[in-house]
Design a protein around this motif. Structure first.
Motif, PDB file in Angstrom:
ATOM      1  N   GLU A  55      -5.499   2.047  -1.169  1.00 47.10           N
ATOM      2  CA  GLU A  55      -6.533   1.321  -0.434  1.00 47.10           C
ATOM      3  C   GLU A  55      -7.157   0.250  -1.339  1.00 47.10           C
ATOM      4  O   GLU A  55      -8.228   0.445  -1.909  1.00 47.10           O
ATOM      5  CB  GLU A  55      -7.557   2.335   0.117  1.00 47.10           C
ATOM      6  CG  GLU A  55      -8.748   1.778   0.866  1.00 47.10           C
ATOM      7  CD  GLU A  55      -8.395   0.971   2.111  1.00 47.10           C
ATOM      8  OE1 GLU A  55      -7.345   1.233   2.724  1.00 47.10           O
ATOM      9  OE2 GLU A  55      -9.190   0.077   2.444  1.00 47.10           O
ATOM     10  N   ASN A 109      -2.123 -10.950   8.045  1.00 41.98           N
ATOM     11  CA  ASN A 109      -3.046  -9.870   8.329  1.00 41.98           C
ATOM     12  C   ASN A 109      -4.463 -10.316   7.973  1.00 41.98           C
ATOM     13  O   ASN A 109      -4.727 -10.703   6.828  1.00 41.98           O
ATOM     14  CB  ASN A 109      -2.689  -8.640   7.482  1.00 41.98           C
ATOM     15  CG  ASN A 109      -3.636  -7.485   7.765  1.00 41.98           C
ATOM     16  OD1 ASN A 109      -3.730  -7.013   8.896  1.00 41.98           O
ATOM     17  ND2 ASN A 109      -4.363  -7.027   6.745  1.00 41.98           N
ATOM     18  N   GLU A 110      -5.340 -10.308   8.948  1.00 40.64           N
ATOM     19  CA  GLU A 110      -6.773 -10.543   8.734  1.00 40.64           C
ATOM     20  C   GLU A 110      -7.107 -11.746   7.853  1.00 40.64           C
ATOM     21  O   GLU A 110      -7.783 -11.602   6.829  1.00 40.64           O
ATOM     22  CB  GLU A 110      -7.414  -9.298   8.114  1.00 40.64           C
ATOM     23  CG  GLU A 110      -7.218  -8.045   8.921  1.00 40.64           C
ATOM     24  CD  GLU A 110      -7.880  -6.822   8.290  1.00 40.64           C
ATOM     25  OE1 GLU A 110      -8.280  -6.881   7.117  1.00 40.64           O
ATOM     26  OE2 GLU A 110      -7.998  -5.799   8.999  1.00 40.64           O
ATOM     27  N   GLN A 136       0.807  -1.221   0.000  1.00 44.95           N
ATOM     28  CA  GLN A 136       0.000   0.000   0.000  1.00 44.95           C
ATOM     29  C   GLN A 136       0.846   1.279   0.000  1.00 44.95           C
ATOM     30  O   GLN A 136       0.358   2.344  -0.356  1.00 44.95           O
ATOM     31  CB  GLN A 136      -0.931  -0.010   1.214  1.00 44.95           C
ATOM     32  CG  GLN A 136      -1.978  -1.108   1.110  1.00 44.95           C
ATOM     33  CD  GLN A 136      -2.840  -1.211   2.355  1.00 44.95           C
ATOM     34  OE1 GLN A 136      -2.523  -1.962   3.262  1.00 44.95           O
ATOM     35  NE2 GLN A 136      -3.916  -0.453   2.414  1.00 44.95           N
TER      36      GLN A 136
HETATM   37  C1  BGC Z   1      -6.382  -3.686   6.136  1.00 46.92           C
HETATM   38  C2  BGC Z   1      -5.626  -2.492   5.573  1.00 46.92           C
HETATM   39  C3  BGC Z   1      -6.616  -1.505   4.993  1.00 46.92           C
HETATM   40  C4  BGC Z   1      -7.499  -1.028   6.128  1.00 46.92           C
HETATM   41  C5  BGC Z   1      -8.499   0.042   5.731  1.00 46.92           C
HETATM   42  C6  BGC Z   1      -7.609  -3.318   6.925  1.00 46.92           C
HETATM   43  O1  BGC Z   1      -8.596  -4.269   6.728  1.00 46.92           O
HETATM   44  O2  BGC Z   1      -5.508  -4.486   6.882  1.00 46.92           O
HETATM   45  O3  BGC Z   1      -4.723  -2.963   4.624  1.00 46.92           O
HETATM   46  O4  BGC Z   1      -6.008  -0.452   4.336  1.00 46.92           O
HETATM   47  O5  BGC Z   1      -8.239  -2.131   6.592  1.00 46.92           O
HETATM   48  O6  BGC Z   1      -9.412  -0.455   4.832  1.00 46.92           O
END
Ligand code: BGC
Length: 435
Positions: A380, A156-157, A19
């Motif tokens: 984003e 991540n997530e 990003q």
């Molecule tokens: C993610 C980020 C993202 C942020 C805002 C999160 O779910 O880890 O990469 O930019 O949300 O949408």
């Protein structure tokens, strides 16, 4: 009264390589970025790859003592099994820069992006192949960067990524089958376990975890069906991860952004549970036995929403933290932030969320840090460079950063490790800090 945070609390911002760096030509997101934002993509995005030192210097001036960042796997391993020495040295420099400036480093090994060659081999849906390949990469990261990292986040997530990961291949596609979702998530979590074991074997004292994106979900109404629907969604969401959190994590990362309301819809078999975004009559997800229907559109319906149309609901972070206490693991808020281009709501957003974090800590929840998303405006995913989450605004022509006023408000909290309980103007929001 001042609201003090525990000694040693981590204050930071979170970023992700794809990003922020720009010019990630071997990544599977490149074609999407070019499709959404061709011009910016051709001029290095926001060029954090080259500007990392001034970016982190600005973060230091804000009084931050920690930084969450990720590595771009496709830079380190641009071809299957071939590692790029120059890129490894680059990341060593970045991490050393942070260490020399006394930052605690939280390093995410996988933040949504894969090398193109990995995708061509079948990506995460090929469980054995993907897992072995990723573990080879983790081994390298451990050897090259291990001593420079305080906390590793493997994925991540995974709960979110497993759902939207296949969507990006067909940008307009909005249906992910449950089989596909479950396949992806199994593969990610199996790899998490292997990564956890590997890192702990060689670096016992390094903390290892992963982070989840957990909205606060409550029933749409008091009806028993809506109450059950909310319970069901919450349980499905968290229970799956329970054993991974309890047995294969030193801490849990929480990414909190918003609040959803679950409504049972028994007479509509296409969407028997529907998740509404806050109080807006806007469907985000409809869940039918085997299909998750994801609505990626955003509508801005008033001042209690961010520019992206996400409802601002600070109390939700408290509800989620209290729920997570049952796992008995320390929690780090690895992301919380707002898309707010004019910077009208950000300072209050941060303070109100921190008030609820403080309240949870005060009631015994073990929270070790807070990372604002993000240090500066960046790419984003599906929305390109339009959303502006940054503490600093980025001029896309000159790449110049302009620090937003809210950053100074955040800085005061970080520097003094406390939130002043000043009377903050309240948004026209149904819930506020008086609970
Ligand atoms: C993610 C980020 C993202 C942020 C805002 C999160 O779910 O880890 O990469 O930019 O949300 O949408």
């Amino acid at each position: 009264m001042d609201l003090n945070f525990p000694k040693g609390f981590l204050w930071g911002t979170a970023t992700a390589a794809y990003q922020t760096e720009g010019n990630n030509l071997n990544s599977d997101w490149r074609s999407i970025e070019e499709a959404i934002e061709y011009e910016i993509s051709q001029t290095n995005g926001i060029d954090h790859y080259n500007l990392y030192d001034s970016d982190f210097t600005f973060a230091k001036e804000l009084g931050l003592n920690a930084q969450r960042l990720s590595l771009e796997w496709s830079r380190v391993e641009p071809e299957n099994g071939k590692f790029d020495r120059k890129e490894i040295e680059h990341y060593r420099e970045v991490l050393k820069y942070l260490k020399n400036n006394n930052y605690k480093v939280v390093l995410t090994l996988h933040h949504f992006s894969n090398p193109v060659w990995f995708e061509e081999l079948g990506g995460w849906k090929e469980q054995n192949i993907s897992s072995n390949i990723f573990i080879r990469y983790v081994t390298l990261c451990l050897e090259e960067f291990g001593e420079l990292v305080d906390y590793f986040l493997t994925f991540n997530e995974p709960n979110l990524y497993a759902g939207f990961y296949p969507l990006k291949h067909y940008y307009k596609e909005r249906i992910v089958s449950a089989n596909r979702y479950i396949g992806n998530i199994r593969s990610l979590m199996k790899t998490h376990v292997k990564s956890y074991e590997l890192i702990k074997k060689y670096r016992k004292s390094t903390q290892v975890g992963f982070c989840l994106n957990l909205p606060y979900i409550e029933p749409y109404s008091k009806s028993i069906l809506d109450v059950l629907a909310a319970k069901l969604i919450n349980n499905i969401g968290l229970e799956y991860f329970s054993s991974y959190i309890r047995n294969y994590s030193d801490f849990l990362g929480l990414n909190y952004y918003f609040h959803l309301k679950a409504k049972a819809n028994l007479f509509n078999p296409d969407r028997f549970i529907v998740l509404y975004d806050g109080n807006a009559e806007r469907v985000r997800y409809g869940v039918k036995g085997i299909k998750v229907n994801i609505d990626l559109s955003n509508i801005n319906v008033g001042e209690v929403y961010s520019d992206l149309g996400w409802e601002i609901y600070p109390k939700g972070i408290y509800e989620v933290l209290v729920e997570l206490r049952k796992f008995g693991k320390p929690i780090i808020i690895t992301e919380n932030g707002i898309d707010d281009t004019d910077d009208l709501k950000r300072a209050k957003f941060i303070k109100d969320h921190l008030f609820f974090v403080w309240k949870a800590i005060n009631e015994g929840v073990d929270v070790g840090g807070y990372f604002y998303w993000s240090l500066m405006d960046n790419f984003e995913w599906f929305e390109g460079y339009k959303p502006n989450f940054g503490l600093a605004e980025v001029n896309h022509k000159t790449k110049e950063r302009v620090v937003r006023a809210s950053a100074q408000e955040f800085a005061k909290i970080c520097k003094f490790n406390k939130l002043e309980a000043d009377p903050l103007p309240t948004l026209n929001n149904k819930q506020n800090r008086n609970v």
